[in-house]
Design an enzyme around this catalytic site. Structure first.
Site, PDB file in Angstrom:
ATOM      1  N   ARG A  60      -0.541  -2.630  11.388  1.00 53.65           N
ATOM      2  CA  ARG A  60      -1.109  -3.228  12.605  1.00 53.65           C
ATOM      3  C   ARG A  60      -1.643  -4.639  12.370  1.00 53.65           C
ATOM      4  NH1 ARG A  60      -2.522   2.482  13.756  1.00 53.65           N
ATOM      5  NH2 ARG A  60      -1.323   3.064  15.597  1.00 53.65           N
TER       6      ARG A  60
ATOM      7  N   ASP B 158      -6.749   5.599   5.154  1.00 53.45           N
ATOM      8  CA  ASP B 158      -7.009   6.480   6.304  1.00 53.45           C
ATOM      9  C   ASP B 158      -7.850   7.645   5.802  1.00 53.45           C
ATOM     10  OD1 ASP B 158      -5.063   5.245   8.433  1.00 53.45           O
ATOM     11  OD2 ASP B 158      -3.968   5.320   6.550  1.00 53.45           O
TER      12      ASP B 158
ATOM     13  N   GLY C 113       0.837  -1.203   0.000  1.00 53.74           N
ATOM     14  CA  GLY C 113       0.000   0.000   0.000  1.00 53.74           C
ATOM     15  C   GLY C 113       0.871   1.252   0.000  1.00 53.74           C
ATOM     16  N   HIS C 114       1.847   1.295   0.912  1.00 54.70           N
ATOM     17  CA  HIS C 114       2.769   2.430   0.934  1.00 54.70           C
ATOM     18  C   HIS C 114       3.494   2.561  -0.410  1.00 54.70           C
ATOM     19  CE1 HIS C 114       2.892   1.262   5.394  1.00 54.70           C
ATOM     20  NE2 HIS C 114       2.433   2.490   5.423  1.00 54.70           N
TER      21      HIS C 114
HETATM   22  P1  AMP Z   1       1.164   4.952   7.804  1.00 53.29           P
HETATM   23  O1  AMP Z   1       2.594   4.618   7.662  1.00 53.29           O
HETATM   24  O2  AMP Z   1       0.320   3.797   8.196  1.00 53.29           O
HETATM   25  O3  AMP Z   1       0.922   6.188   8.600  1.00 53.29           O
HETATM   26  O4  AMP Z   1       0.671   5.314   6.336  1.00 53.29           O
HETATM   27  C1  AMP Z   1       1.384   6.161   5.479  1.00 53.29           C
HETATM   28  C2  AMP Z   1       0.549   6.414   4.258  1.00 53.29           C
HETATM   29  O5  AMP Z   1       0.249   5.172   3.614  1.00 53.29           O
HETATM   30  C3  AMP Z   1      -0.816   7.068   4.578  1.00 53.29           C
HETATM   31  O6  AMP Z   1      -1.111   8.027   3.560  1.00 53.29           O
HETATM   32  C4  AMP Z   1      -1.753   5.885   4.532  1.00 53.29           C
HETATM   33  O7  AMP Z   1      -3.081   6.246   4.206  1.00 53.29           O
HETATM   34  C5  AMP Z   1      -1.144   5.048   3.435  1.00 53.29           C
HETATM   35  N1  AMP Z   1      -1.578   3.641   3.530  1.00 53.29           N
HETATM   36  C6  AMP Z   1      -1.523   2.838   4.610  1.00 53.29           C
HETATM   37  N2  AMP Z   1      -2.059   1.630   4.334  1.00 53.29           N
HETATM   38  C7  AMP Z   1      -2.470   1.674   3.033  1.00 53.29           C
HETATM   39  C8  AMP Z   1      -3.097   0.754   2.148  1.00 53.29           C
HETATM   40  N3  AMP Z   1      -3.441  -0.481   2.536  1.00 53.29           N
HETATM   41  N4  AMP Z   1      -3.370   1.154   0.884  1.00 53.29           N
HETATM   42  C9  AMP Z   1      -3.041   2.411   0.468  1.00 53.29           C
HETATM   43  N5  AMP Z   1      -2.425   3.332   1.251  1.00 53.29           N
HETATM   44  C10 AMP Z   1      -2.151   2.969   2.507  1.00 53.29           C
END
Ligand code: AMP
Length: 283
Positions: free
Chosen positions: A188, A151, A37-38
């Site tokens: 998570r 998110d 996703g990232h």
């Molecule tokens: P985080 O590291 O979880 O704070 O996320 C960093 C970025 O990655 C944020 O813009 C999240 O919305 C995005 N993100 C996290 N999980 C996913 C996913 N499964 N699909 C797309 N983007 C994601």
């Protein structure tokens, strides 16, 4: 070669050089433990900008006192390897003592949008997010920043902040990347036991079921919400909220609204999962 930079001054200097040679800068802020996703956000940034900076910063101010800040998965080496493979220009690993002045008193509060749903159970969370994202924007000064729809409330908070404060950055949003059984990818998810991992896709299925009901002209939104809360409980979740909202401002949807998002958060054991589904009723 990907550069690994910690110092704020060094980031500023590099971005200034890129700018002087007419290059655009894309930015992807993350908390690390990177998954596909990232990486889809990173690829989008590379597609849309000449240079890409990915930050990895587990931001203390967006965690509540009883939340998982100290246990949050930190996988710096693997993260850097993944970003190196994608040939991003810079991975920015700011030090929390350089990011936060010990006597700082300024905070950003995107009132209204931050108050419900995740904001209701996580007091101060979105203020922590908005403040750190604003600070990172001021450090990096990107032309473009890419966020995930995973998110969704966070995305709306950031879009509103950028609009309200005239921050000169374009916000791009990417769809939620899912496992093959529908579970939204999340750092998570690694907290889940094997049994919980098997049960977890029911969260996404509840969103799909509610969307299907709405698209087949079921107008009883509060009844649909209640049905899905019940079904989540039957699947072993402790639901926090399940809300049919207007996509633009996250207000509760009425029957005449056409652009919708359904937001949900639920706990499986100790693990809090969130997910959402965005769709339009227009044919
Ligand atoms: P985080 O590291 O979880 O704070 O996320 C960093 C970025 O990655 C944020 O813009 C999240 O919305 C995005 N993100 C996290 N999980 C996913 C996913 N499964 N699909 C797309 N983007 C994601």
């Amino acid at each position: 070669m990907m550069q690994v930079i910690q110092a704020i001054d060094q980031i500023r200097q590099l971005v200034r050089q890129w700018r002087q040679s007419g290059e655009t800068v894309g930015f992807v802020p993350t908390m690390g433990n990177l998954h596909q996703g990232h990486l889809s956000l990173v690829k989008e940034a590379q597609h849309r900008a000449d240079r890409v900076i990915v930050s990895i910063f587990v931001n203390p101010t967006q965690f509540g006192p009883k939340e998982d800040f100290s246990n949050y998965p930190r996988t710096e080496r693997e993260d850097q390897e993944k970003l190196g493979q994608l040939q991003v220009d810079v991975v920015f690993l700011p030090d929390k003592d350089e990011v936060y002045f010990p006597d700082a008193t300024t905070k950003i509060n995107v009132a209204g949008l931050s108050d419900n749903y995740c904001g209701a159970s996580r007091a101060g969370h979105f203020s922590g997010v908005a403040t750190v994202v604003c600070k990172l924007f001021n450090i990096v000064k990107p032309d473009l920043a890419v966020f995930g729809q995973k998110d969704f409330q966070q995305l709306r908070v950031i879009q509103r902040m950028v609009r309200d404060l005239n921050i000169p950055v374009t916000i791009a949003a990417m769809p939620t990347f899912r496992e093959s059984d529908g579970l939204a990818m999340s750092s998570r998810n690694s907290y889940l036991t094997p049994e919980q991992r098997v049960a977890a896709p029911a969260l996404y299925l509840s969103l799909v079921a509610a969307k299907t009901a709405i698209l087949s002209n079921d107008f009883e939104y509060s009844q649909i919400e209640q049905q899905q809360i019940n079904s989540l409980m039957q699947n072993g979740f402790h639901p926090e909220y399940f809300a049919i909202c207007r996509s633009l401002d996250l207000q509760p949807a009425t029957n005449t609204d056409t652009d919708l998002v359904i937001l949900t958060a639920a706990k499986l054991g100790e693990t809090r999962l969130i997910d959402n589904i965005e769709f339009s009723k227009k044919s």
